[in-house]
Design an enzyme around this catalytic site. Structure first.
Site, PDB file in Angstrom:
ATOM      1  N   HIS A 118      -5.817  -5.281  -0.366  1.00 26.47           N
ATOM      2  CA  HIS A 118      -6.271  -5.563  -1.733  1.00 26.47           C
ATOM      3  C   HIS A 118      -5.463  -4.683  -2.696  1.00 26.47           C
ATOM      4  O   HIS A 118      -5.320  -3.481  -2.453  1.00 26.47           O
ATOM      5  CB  HIS A 118      -7.770  -5.272  -1.868  1.00 26.47           C
ATOM      6  CG  HIS A 118      -8.281  -5.580  -3.237  1.00 26.47           C
ATOM      7  ND1 HIS A 118      -8.536  -6.868  -3.649  1.00 26.47           N
ATOM      8  CD2 HIS A 118      -8.531  -4.787  -4.298  1.00 26.47           C
ATOM      9  CE1 HIS A 118      -8.925  -6.845  -4.912  1.00 26.47           C
ATOM     10  NE2 HIS A 118      -8.936  -5.599  -5.332  1.00 26.47           N
ATOM     11  N   GLU A 168     -18.836  -9.214   5.630  1.00 23.53           N
ATOM     12  CA  GLU A 168     -19.364 -10.343   4.841  1.00 23.53           C
ATOM     13  C   GLU A 168     -19.324 -10.085   3.335  1.00 23.53           C
ATOM     14  O   GLU A 168     -19.535 -11.002   2.554  1.00 23.53           O
ATOM     15  CB  GLU A 168     -20.785 -10.700   5.312  1.00 23.53           C
ATOM     16  CG  GLU A 168     -21.856  -9.664   5.036  1.00 23.53           C
ATOM     17  CD  GLU A 168     -21.831  -8.460   5.982  1.00 23.53           C
ATOM     18  OE1 GLU A 168     -20.926  -8.374   6.838  1.00 23.53           O
ATOM     19  OE2 GLU A 168     -22.716  -7.601   5.845  1.00 23.53           O
TER      20      GLU A 168
HETATM   21  C1  GRF Z   1      -1.001  -9.414  -2.683  1.00 22.50           C
HETATM   22  O1  GRF Z   1      -1.053  -8.783  -3.921  1.00 22.50           O
HETATM   23  C2  GRF Z   1      -2.193  -8.999  -1.863  1.00 22.50           C
HETATM   24  O2  GRF Z   1      -2.609  -7.715  -2.108  1.00 22.50           O
HETATM   25  C3  GRF Z   1      -3.239  -9.963  -2.332  1.00 22.50           C
HETATM   26  O3  GRF Z   1      -2.552 -11.181  -2.540  1.00 22.50           O
HETATM   27  C4  GRF Z   1      -1.180 -10.923  -2.808  1.00 22.50           C
HETATM   28  C5  GRF Z   1      -0.374 -11.700  -1.807  1.00 22.50           C
HETATM   29  O4  GRF Z   1       1.000 -11.689  -2.034  1.00 22.50           O
HETATM   30  N1  GRF Z   1      -4.351  -9.991  -1.411  1.00 22.50           N
HETATM   31  P1  GRF Z   1       2.003 -12.229  -0.910  1.00 22.50           P
HETATM   32  O5  GRF Z   1       1.623 -13.670  -0.592  1.00 22.50           O
HETATM   33  O6  GRF Z   1       1.903 -11.338   0.278  1.00 22.50           O
HETATM   34  O7  GRF Z   1       3.366 -12.162  -1.556  1.00 22.50           O
END
Ligand code: GRF
Length: 200
Positions: free
Chosen positions: A113, A151
């Site tokens: 995240h 969850e």
């Molecule tokens: C990233 O910022 C990740 O943290 C979030 O979605 C984005 C995905 O980017 N969960 P990518 O598809 O890996 O370029």
């Protein structure tokens, strides 16, 4: 004896830069695991091309075509069993998994995240919105978090975090890029190795 290590499935929906970072880290940062499968819920995801270029098996499972969350997860389960997957990594995967599914894979699903949880996380905080919220609040530090998936959206146990500076003149796009380069692309391979090499 050379062991091939834990077998990891990476679930994606979009560009797949985090997937690329993981693929590139195989054999260096990632020594105890290998990417055995990529699953996309979006047939147009560029991440699928990255998997193909790396010679990793890739599947598309569309919730829309399968008709329901339950059917999607049943198909996903079958893929994971077919490829004898030990761990799942969500790398920009835009579908929430059901409590039944996350319980079944307790402490075996990682998510990345793009903020320092508990800031700017949970329902509605995804993609650029996370960085927009960080800039609107005026924080001077943000970053990325790798956590186990349960969850609660973005609510599982935290495994690794890395801070990144917010700079004057940042736009959500600039900040997103810096968080990816300085935190996400480093943290996710490290977290996979940590999990794969531990006795968890
Ligand atoms: C990233 O910022 C990740 O943290 C979030 O979605 C984005 C995905 O980017 N969960 P990518 O598809 O890996 O370029």
């Amino acid at each position: 004896m050379v062991s091939e290590g834990k077998r990891v499935a990476v679930l994606v929906s979009g560009g797949g830069t985090n997937l690329q970072a993981i693929l590139d880290a195989q054999g260096s940062v990632i020594r105890s695991a290998r990417i055995a499968l990529v699953v996309s819920n979006n047939p147009g995801a560029y991440a699928l091309k990255r998997a193909e270029a790396a010679g990793v098996p890739a599947r598309t499972l569309s919730k829309k075509e399968l008709g329901s969350q339950a059917a999607f997860e049943k198909a996903l389960d079958a893929c994971l069993a077919e490829y004898r997957i030990d761990f799942i990594v969500l790398a920009g995967f835009m579908t929430i998994l059901s409590p039944d599914f996350t319980r079944q894979w307790d402490h075996r699903i990682l998510n990345i995240h793009p903020s320092l949880i508990p800031a700017f996380c949970g329902k509605g905080y995804y993609g650029l919105r996370v960085h927009e919220a960080a800039l609107a609040r005026g924080v001077k530090l943000t970053g990325a978090t790798v956590h186990f998936v349960n969850e609660i959206p973005d609510g599982g146990e935290i495994l690794l975090q890395k801070a990144v500076e917010v700079l004057p003149g940042d736009t959500p796009e600039l900040l997103q890029r810096r968080v990816m380069e300085q935190a996400e692309w480093k943290l996710l391979p490290q977290a996979i190795e940590l999990l794969a090499s531990s006795e968890l």
